[in-house]
Each structure stands twice: as structure tokens, then as C-alpha cells.
Design a protein around this motif. Structure first.
Motif, PDB file in Angstrom:
ATOM      1  N   ASN A 422       0.813  -1.213   0.000  1.00 43.87           N
ATOM      2  CA  ASN A 422       0.000   0.000   0.000  1.00 43.87           C
ATOM      3  C   ASN A 422       0.847   1.265   0.000  1.00 43.87           C
ATOM      4  OD1 ASN A 422       0.331   1.115   2.972  1.00 43.87           O
ATOM      5  ND2 ASN A 422       0.186  -1.112   3.127  1.00 43.87           N
ATOM      6  N   ASN A 423       0.203   2.406  -0.251  1.00 35.66           N
ATOM      7  CA  ASN A 423       0.844   3.714  -0.025  1.00 35.66           C
ATOM      8  C   ASN A 423      -0.015   4.532   0.937  1.00 35.66           C
ATOM      9  OD1 ASN A 423      -1.242   4.293  -1.798  1.00 35.66           O
ATOM     10  ND2 ASN A 423      -0.018   5.554  -3.179  1.00 35.66           N
ATOM     11  N   GLU A 424      -0.448   3.852   1.984  1.00 38.17           N
ATOM     12  CA  GLU A 424      -1.326   4.497   2.963  1.00 38.17           C
ATOM     13  C   GLU A 424      -0.644   5.578   3.785  1.00 38.17           C
ATOM     14  OE1 GLU A 424      -4.332   4.396   3.059  1.00 38.17           O
ATOM     15  OE2 GLU A 424      -5.024   2.490   2.228  1.00 38.17           O
ATOM     16  N   MET A 425       0.672   5.607   3.835  1.00 38.79           N
ATOM     17  CA  MET A 425       1.334   6.645   4.620  1.00 38.79           C
ATOM     18  C   MET A 425       0.982   8.037   4.105  1.00 38.79           C
ATOM     19  SD  MET A 425       2.943   5.209   7.132  1.00 38.79           S
ATOM     20  CE  MET A 425       4.177   6.396   7.697  1.00 38.79           C
ATOM     21  N   ASP A 426       0.523   8.121   2.839  1.00 39.80           N
ATOM     22  CA  ASP A 426       0.106   9.420   2.293  1.00 39.80           C
ATOM     23  C   ASP A 426      -1.177   9.916   2.934  1.00 39.80           C
ATOM     24  OD1 ASP A 426       0.561  11.520   0.145  1.00 39.80           O
ATOM     25  OD2 ASP A 426      -1.485  10.896  -0.341  1.00 39.80           O
ATOM     26  N   ASP A 427      -1.903   9.037   3.620  1.00 41.33           N
ATOM     27  CA  ASP A 427      -3.131   9.459   4.286  1.00 41.33           C
ATOM     28  C   ASP A 427      -2.866  10.160   5.612  1.00 41.33           C
ATOM     29  OD1 ASP A 427      -4.970   8.903   2.387  1.00 41.33           O
ATOM     30  OD2 ASP A 427      -5.816   7.128   3.333  1.00 41.33           O
ATOM     31  N   PHE A 428      -1.638  10.133   6.087  1.00 40.48           N
ATOM     32  CA  PHE A 428      -1.271  10.991   7.208  1.00 40.48           C
ATOM     33  C   PHE A 428      -1.104  12.422   6.702  1.00 40.48           C
ATOM     34  CE2 PHE A 428       0.569   7.068   9.280  1.00 40.48           C
ATOM     35  CZ  PHE A 428      -0.183   7.147  10.447  1.00 40.48           C
ATOM     36  N   SER A 429      -1.031  13.346   7.631  1.00 41.72           N
ATOM     37  CA  SER A 429      -0.676  14.725   7.280  1.00 41.72           C
ATOM     38  C   SER A 429       0.848  14.822   7.299  1.00 41.72           C
ATOM     39  CB  SER A 429      -1.277  15.704   8.295  1.00 41.72           C
ATOM     40  OG  SER A 429      -2.674  15.640   8.280  1.00 41.72           O
ATOM     41  N   ALA A 430       1.471  14.739   6.107  1.00 41.73           N
ATOM     42  CA  ALA A 430       2.926  14.843   6.047  1.00 41.73           C
ATOM     43  C   ALA A 430       3.387  16.170   6.628  1.00 41.73           C
ATOM     44  CB  ALA A 430       3.399  14.706   4.602  1.00 41.73           C
ATOM     45  N   LYS A 431       2.527  17.176   6.445  1.00 42.18           N
ATOM     46  CA  LYS A 431       2.769  18.493   7.017  1.00 42.18           C
ATOM     47  C   LYS A 431       1.410  19.153   7.189  1.00 42.18           C
ATOM     48  CE  LYS A 431       5.240  22.853   6.205  1.00 42.18           C
ATOM     49  NZ  LYS A 431       6.124  23.601   5.271  1.00 42.18           N
TER      50      LYS A 431
END
Length: 574
Positions: A422-431
Motif C-alpha cells: 500500500n501507499n497508505e502513509m500518504d493518508d497521514f498529514s505529512a505536514k
């Protein structure tokens, strides 16, 4: 035809006011796109999913005496083979269950951030977000939750043997699946990224173009599924599969560790519940924003006569957009993983709070998104996903939304194991304040932290009427998930559509930022568009919005499946 119908009305309705209202409703119904017939009808059970093979597998499990959870597990593993853009064992999702006795439950098998993850891991030395780092490649992957989620669902509610539920997926991987045109096009479109992150031995890489009708065989995935079939949870999070995941992480400098895999736990959580005009709504709570946002939207529009406004008419679209602006603003500020952040769910769903949020709604003017902020709670005490709906003979209902996040996730196929990560880490607020791939903005509540679950928009939902099962609904679509489920429910409850018509109907979407209404081709008439512009709205025509798969219980007790024509979605029953 219309003359005949009106003649019938004139014989039965003497009151002129009622006659006029009936005429208006009839003309509104004739103005919207019509579906020639209802969707698939069944008496004993129904499965609606994004692929005909997955729906077939689910119905076969029901026919073999399995319950809705058994069928859902089998569909989940089948989708991991036949729908690689979204079906998965390398991702995660949410499950909402309503048993025939009315008991409800929800399962969070959302991915988690690896232990080595840090709040600023996607920022450069100047504090700016590094493009694509959270979307493509090994660092974009969260710890997968799907397999553990299915194991826990089976342990608590399954009836058939585990091996029987996984075997259909093994067969599909080993014997091959015939590609649809959409899936062949998707594989061809993504070839450059598959080649960038994988070697030429991957089943996802081919030197000639895929085409509809090709037999796609995935031997590595078949072996992985066999280990899951024979060893359950340990067949994925330990042993050979875990070794292959860790080797892939080492090769691509990813963060997932052996301990991350061993310690992952899907969690049973209390569903969020609310009501709309006498219908009970059961949906997924945090770390999904979907349930709370859906209930906020329904409560905000409940006082308005949407059935009189009409389907996709100016007043309706204006009202929905204004409510969505306010709800998505709240989403950006207040929602996150409840294990790391105290989500103020009760306050967000408080009727007085929602009334205050709509106080500055102007029926004659758009509210610029720049002037809308999240609500003030101190004065009172989150594109590729897939959804499937299941109802069994006993009336047990399951709604499951599962995802890799973007189409084909991070494009990394675990070498030797055959599945995408997955690329679920993009669902966090990177900033905080910087939008993700779906244009969603987040705050510190959704900041990256080790072991934390990223915010989601997935909205698997079940409705009751008079204490009985009424509807099972959900969709993929990133940030459009919430609004697609919202509109589908309103299509049935307010605009008198059947399930298939409600699913097929053209959709619109708004989400606070960007400040625009997105609409599918032919969703809005030229007159409506002109009037929306006069009210101050910006509009943008877009490709298809969502792929809803839903089931409606008809007055006679039969089941109507609504399968979205935007994909290869298929309703099957018996």
C-alpha cells in the motif's frame, strides 16, 4: 405515457394542492436519468463487489451454507487476485457488521505506521514535502492489516472452515483470471511504475500490452495465499511471507520491520450510529472519518425538503455543497486515530453543534471555503479503494471497504510473494495544512507517529428501518467516498430511487478545499450550472466519482443489488 399517469392521478386525487404536488414530483422523476429495471434481485443472499469473479466466489460460499462474514472473507481474498489495483492482502480497511438479531460491530484493520516512522519523514531539510515520497516506493507503505482483519473476523463470526474461504483465491491465482478491459488498461497504464520499482520476473510486468481476454496467472501470489490458507495469520506475518516482505524492505530501504509485522493487531471498535428521518444509520468510526462525516451531513440536511428540491437541482446541490464544506473543514481539524488522539465524536455529532455550523448557510449565496473554518467545540461539552456488500439468507449484513490507497498502492510487488504493498502513509498529514494525493488537508491530529493508524474516508454503512435491515452501502473514491455514500442514501430516501438507479445516478462532490464543485458529465444541466455560478460556486467537470456497491431490502423482503456501472462491478444472488 405521462398523460395516462396524470389521468390516473386526476381520478384519484381531488384536492388541487395535492394534485399539483404529485405533478411536480412526477415531472422531477421524469427529468432524472432512468434505469430500465431494478438491479439484480435475489431471495436468499446477495453479494455486490467490484469484480464478477469475486461476487461469484462470495455467492458460492453463501450457497455452501456460509454466513455473510464467511462470504466477505472469501470475497476479500478473491479481490486480492482479480482486482490488484485495490483488492489486497498488502493493504487494509474497515468492516461493519449487522447481525440478523440487530447486534452491530465494526472491525478496524487499517494499516499502521512502522515503528521507525517519524513525524517529518517526508520533509526535506527546508521543511517542504518531498513530492511522491509518501505515494510511490517502499517508504510509502504502512504495515498491512487485511490478513489479520480477516482472521479476527473469522475467529469471532465465521462458520465455515478457514481453508474453504481462502481456497477460491488460491485457485484464481494459480489457474489464472481472465482480464477485463478495464484491468488490462490499468496494468498497461502503470507499466512504467511497475518497472521502476520491481524486476522483470514480476507477474505485473509484461513486454507486450495486456488486452481483455488474456489469462493472467500469478504463481507467487498463489503460494502466498496457500500459506495463509494453511497457517492463518502466521502464513502472512511470520515465516516465509514475512521473510519476503523484510527482504523487499531491505532492498528498497523501507521501514517495515519483523516486529511491526508480529505486533500488528486489527481492532474491534464500536460503530458510530445516528438517524435520518426515522432510519438508523450504522457506520465506521475513527480512524475512519467516514461515519462521523456521513452522520454530520445527514443531520445538516435533514431539516430541508430535498425531495421537493429535486435530484441534482440547484437548491439540492447548493445545500449539499455548503454542508460538505463545513464537514470537511471539521474533518481536517478533529479526526485521527482514537488510540493516539481523543476524537471529539459526541461533540461533532451534537445536534446543537451541527445547527450552529449551518447558521450562516445562505440559500441564495455560496460561502467561500476560505471563510469557513472548523467548528468551535470548546464552547460545548479520510484512489483506489474497493467496497463490497453482503447479505446472507438469515439477514446478516456486512459492509467492507478495503484499499491500497492509490491505484496499485505504492507499485511495489513483494518479490517472491506476488502482492502489492500500500501507499497508505500518504493518508497521514505529512505536514499540517498541505493536501495529500486526494486534496485533503489535515492537522496535528493526523500527524505521523509510530504504530498510529492514518485517517481514512472509507464509509462502509448499514441502514435499518423499523428495526429491520434496509440497506448496505459503500464505495471507493478517496475523498469522494463520503459524499458518494451520502448521495446514494439520499437518492433512495429522498428521491425515491431503487438501489440500481441510486447507484447509477450521476454524482457531484465538494470537500471544502479546493473551493469547487466537481461533477460527472451530464450530472448537472446547463441551467443548473448557470444558476450555481450565479450563486458564487466554481464548478469542474471530472471523471467518474465513486463506484458504489449496495444492497437494498425491498418491501417484499427480497434483495436488490446495485452494482456500479462505472466499473466491472457485479451483483449476484440466489
Amino acid at each position: 405515457m405521462i398523460t395516462m399517469i396524470l389521468s390516473g392521478y386526476s381520478r384519484k386525487i381531488k384536492n388541487a394542492g395535492i394534485y399539483f404536488s404529485a405533478l411536480i414530483l412526477l415531472l422531477q422523476a421524469c427529468a432524472r436519468p432512468q434505469v430500465n429495471s431494478r438491479g439484480t434481485i435475489a431471495e436468499n443472499g446477495m453479494v455486490v463487489s467490484a469484480h464478477p469473479e469475486a461476487s461469484r466466489v462470495g455467492v458460492e460460499i453463501l450457497k455452501a451454507g456460509g454466513n455473510a462474514i464467511d462470504a466477505a472473507i472469501a470475497v476479500q481474498f478473491a479481490l486480492a487476485v482479480v482486482l490488484p489495483a485495490a483488492g489486497n492482502i498488502g493493504g487494509g480497511g474497515f468492516l461493519v457488521l449487522r447481525q440478523s438479531n440487530g447486534a452491530v460491530a465494526s472491525l478496524d484493520f487499517r494499516e499502521t505506521a512502522p515503528a521507525r516512522a517519524t513525524r517529518d519523514m517526508y520533509l526535506d531539510p527546508q521543511g517542504n514535502v518531498i513530492p511522491n515520497l509518501s505515494i510511490q516506493g517502499h517508504l510509502a507503505a504502512g504495515v498491512p492489516g487485511t490478513v489479520d482483519g480477516m482472521v479476527k473476523a473469522h475467529q469471532k463470526y465465521g462458520s465455515l472452515p478457514w481453508e474453504k474461504l481462502v481456497q477460491p483465491a488460491v485457485d484464481l491465482a494459480i489457474k489464472g483470471v481472465v482480464l477485463t478491459e478495464k484491468e488490462a488498461n490499468g496494468l498497461n497504464y502503470s507499466q512504467s511504475l511497475f518497472r521502476q520499482f520491481n524486476d522483470s520476473t514480476s507477474a505485473f510486468i509484461r513486454h507486450t500490452a495486456w488486452k481483455a481476454g488474456d489469462l493472467w496467472v500469478q504463481p507467487d501470489l498463489g503460494q502466498t495465499l496457500m500459506r495463509i490458507r494453511d497457517q492463518g495469520r502466521a502464513g502472512f506475518y511470520e515465516g516465509e511471507t514475512a521473510r519476503l516482505i523484510l527482504a523487499e524492505m531491505a532492498e528498497g530501504k523501507g521501514f517495515i520491520s519483523a516486529e511491526d509485522l508480529r505486533s500488528y493487531e486489527a481492532k474491534w471498535r464500536e460503530p458510530v450510529k445516528g438517524s435520518y428521518k426515522g432510519y438508523r444509520v450504522i457506520s465506521m468510526g475513527p480512524p475512519s472519518s467516514g461515519g462521523i462525516a456521513l452522520l454530520q451531513l445527514l443531520h445538516m440536511v435533514e431539516p430541508f425538503p430535498l425531495h421537493k428540491y429535486g435530484w441534482n437541482k440547484t437548491k439540492t446541490v447548493h445545500l449539499l455543497t455548503e454542508a460538505e464544506r463545513r464537514v470537511y473543514a471539521d474533518r481536517s481539524e478533529y479526526l485521527g486515530d482514537p488510540d493516539f488522539y481523543k476524537v471529539p465524536a459526541a461533540k461533532l455529532l451534537n445536534p446543537q453543534y451541527l445547527a450552529v455550523r449551518m447558521q450562516n448557510f445562505n440559500p441564495k449565496k455560496a460561502t467561500p471555503s476560505a471563510s469557513i473554518k472548523h467548528g468551535n467545540l470548546t464552547a460545548r461539552e479520510h484512489e483506489e479503494t474497493t467496497h463490497f456488500s453482503v447479505v446472507d439468507k438469515a439477514g446478516n449484513a456486512v459492509a467492507v471497504t478495503t484499499t491500497l490507497n492509490g491505484g496499485y498502492g505504492n507499485f511495489v510487488v513483494v518479490d517472491g510473494a506476488g502482492f502489492l504493498l500500500n501507499n497508505e502513509m500518504d493518508d497521514f498529514s505529512a505536514k499540517p495544512g498541505v493536501p495529500n494525493m486526494f486534496g485533503l488537508v489535515g492537522s496535528a491530529a493526523n500527524a505521523i507517529a509510530p504504530g498510529k493508524r492514518m485517517l481514512s474516508s472509507m464509509t462502509p454503512t448499514i441502514l435499518e428501518k423499523d428495526g429491520k435491515l434496509f440497506m448496505v452501502v459503500g464505495t471507493p473514491g478517496g475523498s469522494t467516498i463520503i459524499t458518494s455514500v451520502f448521495q446514494t442514501i439520499l437518492n433512495v430516501l429522498e428521491h425515491n430511487m431503487g438501489m440500481q438507479e441510486a447507484v447509477s445516478a450521476k454524482r457531484v462532490h465538494s470537500q471544502w478545499l479546493p473551493d469547487e464543485i466537481r461533477y460527472e458529465k451530464d450530472a448537472l444541466s446547463g441551467k443548473v450550472l448557470k444558476r450555481l455560478h450565479q450563486l458564487g460556486h466554481k464548478t469542474t467537470e471530472t471523471n467518474s466519482i465513486g463506484r458504489v456497491d449496495a444492497i437494498l431490502v425491498l418491501p417484499n423482503g427480497k434483495l436488490e443489488g446495485g452494482a456500479d456501472p462505472r466499473g466491472n462491478d457485479t451483483a449476484m444472488g440466489y
